[in-house]
Design an enzyme around this catalytic site. Sequence first.
Site, short mmCIF file in Angstrom:
data_model
loop_
_atom_site.label_atom_id
_atom_site.label_comp_id
_atom_site.label_asym_id
_atom_site.label_seq_id
_atom_site.Cartn_x
_atom_site.Cartn_y
_atom_site.Cartn_z
N GLY A 253 -31.96 -1.52 -38.16
CA GLY A 253 -30.69 -1.34 -37.47
C GLY A 253 -30.67 -0.49 -36.23
N GLU A 295 -37.00 -0.88 -42.30
CA GLU A 295 -37.22 -2.27 -41.88
C GLU A 295 -36.76 -2.50 -40.45
OE1 GLU A 295 -34.70 -4.31 -44.66
OE2 GLU A 295 -36.15 -4.17 -46.27
N ARG A 335 -27.62 -15.02 -27.49
CA ARG A 335 -26.93 -13.77 -27.83
C ARG A 335 -25.68 -13.49 -26.98
NH1 ARG A 335 -28.54 -9.26 -27.79
NH2 ARG A 335 -27.74 -8.55 -29.78
N TYR A 339 -22.59 -12.96 -29.34
CA TYR A 339 -22.14 -11.58 -29.57
C TYR A 339 -21.61 -10.91 -28.30
CZ TYR A 339 -25.86 -12.47 -33.04
OH TYR A 339 -26.67 -13.02 -33.98
N CYS A 366 -25.18 -27.86 -20.62
CA CYS A 366 -23.95 -28.57 -20.28
C CYS A 366 -22.76 -27.87 -20.89
CB CYS A 366 -24.04 -30.00 -20.78
SG CYS A 366 -25.35 -30.87 -19.96
N GLU A 367 -22.64 -26.63 -20.61
CA GLU A 367 -21.44 -25.86 -20.95
C GLU A 367 -21.51 -24.53 -20.24
OE1 GLU A 367 -21.34 -23.93 -24.97
OE2 GLU A 367 -22.55 -25.70 -25.40
N1 LLP Z 1 -33.47 -5.67 -42.79
C1 LLP Z 1 -32.53 -6.56 -43.12
C2 LLP Z 1 -32.25 -6.83 -44.53
C3 LLP Z 1 -31.81 -7.23 -42.13
O1 LLP Z 1 -30.88 -8.09 -42.45
C4 LLP Z 1 -32.11 -6.96 -40.76
C5 LLP Z 1 -31.40 -7.66 -39.70
C6 LLP Z 1 -33.13 -6.04 -40.46
C7 LLP Z 1 -33.77 -5.40 -41.51
C8 LLP Z 1 -33.55 -5.72 -39.07
O2 LLP Z 1 -32.53 -5.15 -38.32
P1 LLP Z 1 -32.81 -4.61 -36.84
O3 LLP Z 1 -33.72 -3.42 -36.96
O4 LLP Z 1 -33.45 -5.71 -36.08
O5 LLP Z 1 -31.47 -4.26 -36.33
N2 LLP Z 1 -29.10 -11.86 -34.60
C9 LLP Z 1 -28.47 -10.58 -34.45
C10 LLP Z 1 -29.07 -9.54 -35.35
C11 LLP Z 1 -29.02 -9.91 -36.80
C12 LLP Z 1 -29.66 -8.88 -37.67
C13 LLP Z 1 -29.85 -9.41 -39.04
N3 LLP Z 1 -30.51 -8.53 -39.93
C14 LLP Z 1 -28.56 -10.15 -32.98
O6 LLP Z 1 -29.12 -10.90 -32.20
O7 LLP Z 1 -28.05 -9.10 -32.61
#
Ligand code: LLP
Length: 441
Positions: A253, A295, A335, A339, A366-367
């Site tokens: 996160g 993670e 993205r 978002y 095409c958008e």
């Molecule tokens: N662990 C779990 C269980 C997760 O669901 C995620 C991300 C992570 C770790 C890694 O999180 P990070 O360190 O990358 O923030 N597609 C979205 C982000 C979706 C994140 C989903 N889960 C975006 O492009 O912002």
Amino acid sequence: MGSQEPMLFGTQRINAAGHLEIGGCDTVALAQEFGTPLYVLDEEHIRQRCRCYRQAFRDRLPEVEVAYAGKALLVSALCRIVEQEGLALDVASAGELYTALQTNFPPARIKLHGNFKSDQELLMALRESVGRVVLDSLTEIQRLSALAQAEGREVPVLMRVAPGIKTQTHTFIQTGQLDSKFGLGLATSAAREGVRLTLESPGLKLRGLHCHIGSQLFGLDAFQKTAELMVEFMSQIRDECGVVLEELDLGGGLGISYTPEDTPPTIAELADIISSGLRATCEQFDYPLPRLILEPGRSIVGTAGTTLYRVGPVKEIPGVRTYVAVDGGLSDNPRPALYDAEYTAIIANKADQPSTQPVRVAGKHCETDTLLAEVTLQPVEEGDLMAVFSTGAYNYSMASNYNRFCRPAMVLVGEGRAEVIVERESLEDLVAQDVIPERLR
Ligand code: LLP
């Protein structure tokens, strides 16, 4: 954004020719050799982020595992890098698991996630002896237990908890609040029930708890609060069930910089707040310090990625704005559309010039696929090369073939070397899965 020094990450620099250079490679030459759009990945930067995570947490806590979250970007070469750096790996599907296994990533260092894992995915994890399966629902506990018994195996598991923490990020990537599809709620009886069920299910060995509160987070308080809540819950489990769970996975996160306004905490600051929160709460509840698992995804690879695009038509609409088209867009980076994500860009072949021209950068789909809604660039003309920064995470991994675009190639750069790690898709690739039924031939 006004005229200012470009925001550079890792090995990025402006070379004597006035071009953007990454990993000792001139991006203008990269675009010539490999074509555009092109994902460029800075190897040294990724390795440094991996080392920084491991070091920061090891300095503060006795037992820590850093698992790279493959959903951010998972390609075979990256599995090798992450493995060499001693990280573990999170996978969230059969596809991610397969990708890792075929690079010989040690299964014991892999964790399988997902809010709805199929029997096929669970069986794959069982048969390959992955290190942990992260349970996400009551029925999954029962299904995995049945499969483990049928296979005659015992599987180490974590159970995912929704700790009830609401984070300051886009609502689509908030995941720790009670109102979430992920995990079992701490505030309801679901998490308790899940622990009890797991403890009494044959074939499952409950090692600890997992949570992940959201992504692209800048506030550290939420991490501290989560660590505290989770340890408190673990101590309640000890008191109620007589079991001392030894592992606590706090997910990923940590946010990164997409624009100069983004000022995320450092990895060391994250490590400080989590370790002090953990220590204090463990002391308060007289609970042994758990083995901590993290993670991170985005904060490992995000700023290591740059996308190179060729600039197409530049349209000045008098009194309105100037549109700059590039040869990619929604299909290689969804993205902004998903978002409202913001990015920073420069004209890579004019990187030493001041940025003075306010424009909107659009893709070629095409958008209305706006990539950068408002950005000030070096004076831009058709044929220039644009570099968009911080595209390492959730770009290629979320890419599509919309409008039957071929997904771009990816090169790994370092020490003046550039190696293809993902081939550019071909037109033949696009139709490879198509089938024309006999009657239509
Ligand atoms: N662990 C779990 C269980 C997760 O669901 C995620 C991300 C992570 C770790 C890694 O999180 P990070 O360190 O990358 O923030 N597609 C979205 C982000 C979706 C994140 C989903 N889960 C975006 O492009 O912002």
